[in-house]
Design a protein around this motif. Structure first.
Motif, PDB file in Angstrom:
ATOM      1  N   TRP A 141       3.678  -7.511  10.888  1.00  0.00           N
ATOM      2  CA  TRP A 141       3.195  -6.730   9.665  1.00  0.00           C
ATOM      3  C   TRP A 141       3.039  -8.088   8.675  1.00  0.00           C
ATOM      4  O   TRP A 141       2.067  -7.918   7.921  1.00  0.00           O
ATOM      5  CB  TRP A 141       4.363  -6.107   9.221  1.00  0.00           C
ATOM      6  CG  TRP A 141       4.359  -4.475   9.667  1.00  0.00           C
ATOM      7  CD1 TRP A 141       4.615  -4.044  10.637  1.00  0.00           C
ATOM      8  CD2 TRP A 141       3.740  -3.350   8.552  1.00  0.00           C
ATOM      9  NE1 TRP A 141       4.424  -2.681  10.747  1.00  0.00           N
ATOM     10  CE2 TRP A 141       4.090  -2.288   9.310  1.00  0.00           C
ATOM     11  CE3 TRP A 141       3.453  -3.263   7.279  1.00  0.00           C
ATOM     12  CZ2 TRP A 141       3.816  -0.913   9.090  1.00  0.00           C
ATOM     13  CZ3 TRP A 141       3.159  -2.096   6.845  1.00  0.00           C
ATOM     14  CH2 TRP A 141       3.371  -0.814   7.731  1.00  0.00           C
ATOM     15  N   ASP A 185       1.528   7.596   6.961  1.00  0.00           N
ATOM     16  CA  ASP A 185       0.464   7.320   5.829  1.00  0.00           C
ATOM     17  C   ASP A 185       0.691   7.871   4.583  1.00  0.00           C
ATOM     18  O   ASP A 185      -0.307   8.349   4.077  1.00  0.00           O
ATOM     19  CB  ASP A 185      -0.787   7.223   6.623  1.00  0.00           C
ATOM     20  CG  ASP A 185      -1.862   6.667   5.916  1.00  0.00           C
ATOM     21  OD1 ASP A 185      -1.443   5.757   5.017  1.00  0.00           O
ATOM     22  OD2 ASP A 185      -3.213   6.749   6.062  1.00  0.00           O
ATOM     23  N   ARG A 216       9.057   3.554   6.746  1.00  0.00           N
ATOM     24  CA  ARG A 216       7.531   3.521   6.410  1.00  0.00           C
ATOM     25  C   ARG A 216       7.081   4.474   5.421  1.00  0.00           C
ATOM     26  O   ARG A 216       6.344   4.256   4.535  1.00  0.00           O
ATOM     27  CB  ARG A 216       6.706   3.483   7.765  1.00  0.00           C
ATOM     28  CG  ARG A 216       6.831   2.304   8.556  1.00  0.00           C
ATOM     29  CD  ARG A 216       5.628   2.461   9.484  1.00  0.00           C
ATOM     30  NE  ARG A 216       5.872   1.353  10.900  1.00  0.00           N
ATOM     31  CZ  ARG A 216       5.236   1.291  12.007  1.00  0.00           C
ATOM     32  NH1 ARG A 216       4.067   1.967  11.534  1.00  0.00           N
ATOM     33  NH2 ARG A 216       5.290   0.312  12.932  1.00  0.00           N
ATOM     34  N   TYR A 252       7.692  -3.304   3.608  1.00  0.00           N
ATOM     35  CA  TYR A 252       6.265  -2.539   4.128  1.00  0.00           C
ATOM     36  C   TYR A 252       5.392  -2.247   2.736  1.00  0.00           C
ATOM     37  O   TYR A 252       4.207  -2.128   3.119  1.00  0.00           O
ATOM     38  CB  TYR A 252       6.811  -1.288   4.635  1.00  0.00           C
ATOM     39  CG  TYR A 252       7.391  -1.366   5.849  1.00  0.00           C
ATOM     40  CD1 TYR A 252       6.868  -2.159   6.940  1.00  0.00           C
ATOM     41  CD2 TYR A 252       8.649  -0.731   6.382  1.00  0.00           C
ATOM     42  CE1 TYR A 252       7.592  -2.289   8.226  1.00  0.00           C
ATOM     43  CE2 TYR A 252       9.317  -0.644   7.704  1.00  0.00           C
ATOM     44  CZ  TYR A 252       8.714  -1.402   8.419  1.00  0.00           C
ATOM     45  OH  TYR A 252       9.459  -1.435   9.808  1.00  0.00           O
ATOM     46  N   SER A 256       1.702  -3.503   2.767  1.00  0.00           N
ATOM     47  CA  SER A 256       0.597  -2.355   2.587  1.00  0.00           C
ATOM     48  C   SER A 256      -0.256  -2.379   1.487  1.00  0.00           C
ATOM     49  O   SER A 256      -1.250  -1.937   1.253  1.00  0.00           O
ATOM     50  CB  SER A 256       1.202  -1.014   2.833  1.00  0.00           C
ATOM     51  OG  SER A 256       1.939  -0.545   1.862  1.00  0.00           O
ATOM     52  N   GLU A 259      -2.687  -4.871   1.854  1.00  0.00           N
ATOM     53  CA  GLU A 259      -3.755  -4.278   2.979  1.00  0.00           C
ATOM     54  C   GLU A 259      -4.690  -3.384   2.012  1.00  0.00           C
ATOM     55  O   GLU A 259      -5.834  -3.301   2.335  1.00  0.00           O
ATOM     56  CB  GLU A 259      -2.898  -3.480   3.954  1.00  0.00           C
ATOM     57  CG  GLU A 259      -4.099  -2.786   5.094  1.00  0.00           C
ATOM     58  CD  GLU A 259      -3.186  -1.862   5.885  1.00  0.00           C
ATOM     59  OE1 GLU A 259      -3.767  -1.457   6.829  1.00  0.00           O
ATOM     60  OE2 GLU A 259      -2.095  -1.582   5.693  1.00  0.00           O
TER      61      GLU A 259
END
Length: 286
Positions: A141, A185, A216, A252, A256, A259
């Motif tokens: 990650w 997600d 997550r 995380y 993310s 990302e």
């Protein structure tokens, strides 16, 4: 493709007037269409009949299981045409949270905490035949986050760059001691809300569901709604969340967020980049 959809719909919904399918989006293995504002149809892109059948069978089974587990509305299959590779389910009401931020995000903490806790409590033997195990360690990650940062550094303010670089220079957290069934997600784009009341109306897109680190799912609450809503969600989670879990959640969330900014910058999907930049300071604080 539209002819295939019409044939499948006429077969499974005889006598119903069928409008023209409208393309909603495309994944790596499927196309998604909306029909008459009421039905969502996912069509497998595989040319292999066996793969099409397996994809539809597995997704239909997953959504049926999730409907039994979930404390929030989720898509429920209307029919599964395994031969055609077509799965149809009723469209849920509401709009994506990332397109319509609510006035009081704190009100989402309780339903999201309860939802995550119920999902993560699912016995693994009920889901392991339907979803993969997603084992992606924190060092991987962090490597992805470093790559994403290089792509977007020029779009970040100086103070934001300092915060991100400090984060990237730290040792990633240890791997989790246990895994669970996760949506995997659970970002704002997959949470539906009523524009008038701000209430959650559903959780969509279960294509990434997996057995993985349960933090997550919680991390995307942290990323999209903030650390305070994350803390309040934990009050209703019903599962133990210790200091190591909280550390991974922040980790995380930060990875993310980078990302999302990179995705928005690279594809032109400005909503992802703009939301990520707006949440940069609170996500990387502390």
């Amino acid at each position: 493709m539209q002819d295939l959809i019409h044939v499948s719909l006429r077969r499974h919904l005889p006598g119903r007037e069928i409008g023209t399918p409208t393309l909603l989006g495309e994944g790596s293995d499927h196309l998604a269409y909306e029909i008459d504002g009421e039905i969502i149809v996912r069509v497998s892109k595989s040319a292999d009949p066996g793969e099409r059948q397996e994809a539809v069978r597995r997704e239909a089974g997953l959504l049926a299981l999730v409907a039994r587990l979930s404390t929030l509305p989720v898509p429920e299959p209307v029919f599964a045409d395994e031969e055609a590779g077509v799965l149809a389910y009723a469209k849920l009401p509401g709009v994506p949270l990332n397109e319509h931020p609510v006035a009081e995000p704190g009100r989402l903490a309780e339903p999201l905490g309860r939802f995550a806790g119920r999902l993560h409590d699912a016995p693994l033997d009920q889901v392991e035949h339907l979803v993969p195990r997603d084992v992606y360690p924190p060092p991987a990650w962090l490597a992805d986050a470093e790559r994403d940062y290089r792509a977007v550094a020029g779009h970040l303010p100086p103070d934001g760059r300092r915060r991100v670089e400090a984060f990237l220079g730290r040792t990633p957290p240890p791997e989790p001691k246990a895994v669970a069934f996760c949506h995997n997600d659970l970002g704002a784009e997959h949470l539906l809300v009523d524009p008038a009341s701000g209430a959650l109306t559903g959780v969509i897109d279960w294509s990434d569901a997996a057995i993985t680190d349960p933090v997550r799912d919680l991390a995307l609450i942290y990323r999209d709604l903030g650390p305070e809503v994350f803390d309040r969600a934990l009050d209703h989670y019903g599962r133990r969340c210790d200091a190591a879990d909280r550390e991974r959640a922040a980790f995380y969330a930060r990875c993310s967020l980078l990302e999302d900014i990179a995705y928005g910058v690279e594809t032109g999907a400005r909503r992802y980049a703009d939301n990520g930049l707006a949440n940069l300071d609170r996500t990387f604080s502390g």
